[in-house]
Design an enzyme around this catalytic site. Sequence first.
Site, PDB file in Angstrom:
ATOM      1  CB  SER A   1      -0.953  -0.060   1.192  1.00  0.00           C
ATOM      2  OG  SER A   1      -1.921   0.947   1.107  1.00  0.00           O
TER       3      SER A   1
ATOM      4  CG  HIS B   1      -5.491  -0.057  -1.618  1.00  0.00           C
ATOM      5  ND1 HIS B   1      -5.885  -1.120  -0.831  1.00  0.00           N
ATOM      6  CD2 HIS B   1      -4.515   0.590  -0.916  1.00  0.00           C
ATOM      7  CE1 HIS B   1      -5.193  -1.101   0.308  1.00  0.00           C
ATOM      8  NE2 HIS B   1      -4.353  -0.083   0.278  1.00  0.00           N
TER       9      HIS B   1
ATOM     10  CD  GLU C   1      -7.861  -3.749  -1.564  1.00  0.00           C
ATOM     11  OE1 GLU C   1      -8.593  -4.713  -1.260  1.00  0.00           O
ATOM     12  OE2 GLU C   1      -8.100  -2.571  -1.234  1.00  0.00           O
TER      13      GLU C   1
END
Lengths: 282, 282
Positions: free
Chosen positions: B136, B178, B205
């Site tokens: 992330s 994401h 993800e």
Amino acid sequence: MDLSHFAHQAKGYLMPIGGAEDKISQRLVLNRFVQRCGGSNASLVVIPTASSMSAESGSRYCKIFSELGARHVECLNIQHRHEANDPANSALLDNASGVFLTGGDQVRLVAHLGGTLLGDKLSACFASGLTVGGTSAGASALSQHMIAYGRSGASPSQRMVQLSPGLGLTTRITIDQHFRQRDRLGRLMTAVAFNPSVIGMGLDEDTAVVISPDNTCEVIGSGSVTVVDGSQLEYTDIYSVKGHGPIATLGMKLHVLTSGYRYHLESRQPEPPMQTTPVIKQ
Amino acid sequence: MDLSHFAHQAKGYLMPIGGAEDKISQRLVLNRFVQRCGGSNASLVVIPTASSMSAESGSRYCKIFSELGARHVECLNIQHRHEANDPANSALLDNASGVFLTGGDQVRLVAHLGGTLLGDKLSACFASGLTVGGTSAGASALSQHMIAYGRSGASPSQRMVQLSPGLGLTTRITIDQHFRQRDRLGRLMTAVAFNPSVIGMGLDEDTAVVISPDNTCEVIGSGSVTVVDGSQLEYTDIYSVKGHGPIATLGMKLHVLTSGYRYHLESRQPEPPMQTTPVIKQ
């Protein structure tokens, strides 16, 4: 590190100019560019792509450089990416001793040259010894982390500066221009606060920095150059400030340099002009 | 060029992860990270600085990596720049085979590490062979041109993405995460439109890319990786669009890669998994 310090093995000189340089009187800054490129042996290519009136801008600089004694001056007025990918156009750089990028809009310039044959050729020639100068937008575009847009103001604040990938001829410095005239300290400090591995350099109008392959910067011209060095930054809240709120920065170091002063990018040390001890300017 | 290709002489592996990777079931992605770092010989340092709950995040990953068989796991929870400048902290990297950057806020992470001893040490160790993984925010931060902020949406538009200088372990790729889950194609295309010398890579993800020192990217995990290649971009009006208006891009190339597919950063060529002819996935 950053790994980008390899870029500084390039053999070319860089010469960012803060815009609005004297074009009719002494022409000190533009003359220095021509001399740096070989004076009466200079073979120059002017790229006016940043300008919305690129033909006029290109002709004007070509005329000035000829008047200043350059042997050969050519205008490469790229208006489409396919022109920047045309080998005949990038071949013009083969015999050039200098390339000059005019003012206008740095986003326009990079959108035309970025990732093209000509963009790559410019980097490769610079690495081999080509001198590259640029004024205003043409100065900003030299940076790896380029200021694309921004707001005026003396204090840093969130969303005040928009960075984008520039031509990347210098990876250490983020260059700003029309600096004092357009009140741009805040946006430059904001850019540095994101990641102090980058040095901020704000150039006033009619003021330039001559960056040699050994990473020494020399200031010339009638204004100042403001260096923003965040290497001693103790703290910033840039990551937690919302909206357009003001950003705190603790321990940011500033140098204001005028003609004849030097700055060493490796050591991040400023140096007064040709004296062994610091001088107080009258 | 760009000159930044020198960064790719680094000997380390990079492993950006698109966030929300499986932490309790098969843990395929995290297991691959441990294996890449030496498996039962792995000596890992987790840097959870990006997270607003960094202690919890750090402990969680330390526990997982231990369960996955790493020999030694340590948490380096930097909360101030002076800690990042403490030689005792950066010395932890001396014997590490891998460093893992947790999720959170990439701007927070870089504001703490950028231009510090630890930031420099991370780059130097990566150049010498350290594996660096990040999920992330920790994935985004690996990029030289990092996505700091942005808006969602499938189409590029002006001011949709805010870039800032990241940790710079990869200069070729701007990483987004994401990706499908948060509808981020538009902002990644906008980032590439500024300067197509940069390759955009959007990671879904539970999906990761293993980037080897020879610049081959291998996709693993349950989702897709979207590659945005602007090298054939014919035209964009990014420099003339005002406000938050939509941006046109002509000739942008997209690849959507799933587990086992490869992508070569030098040639910008995708490659199907271990077949000599393209396959249709069932």
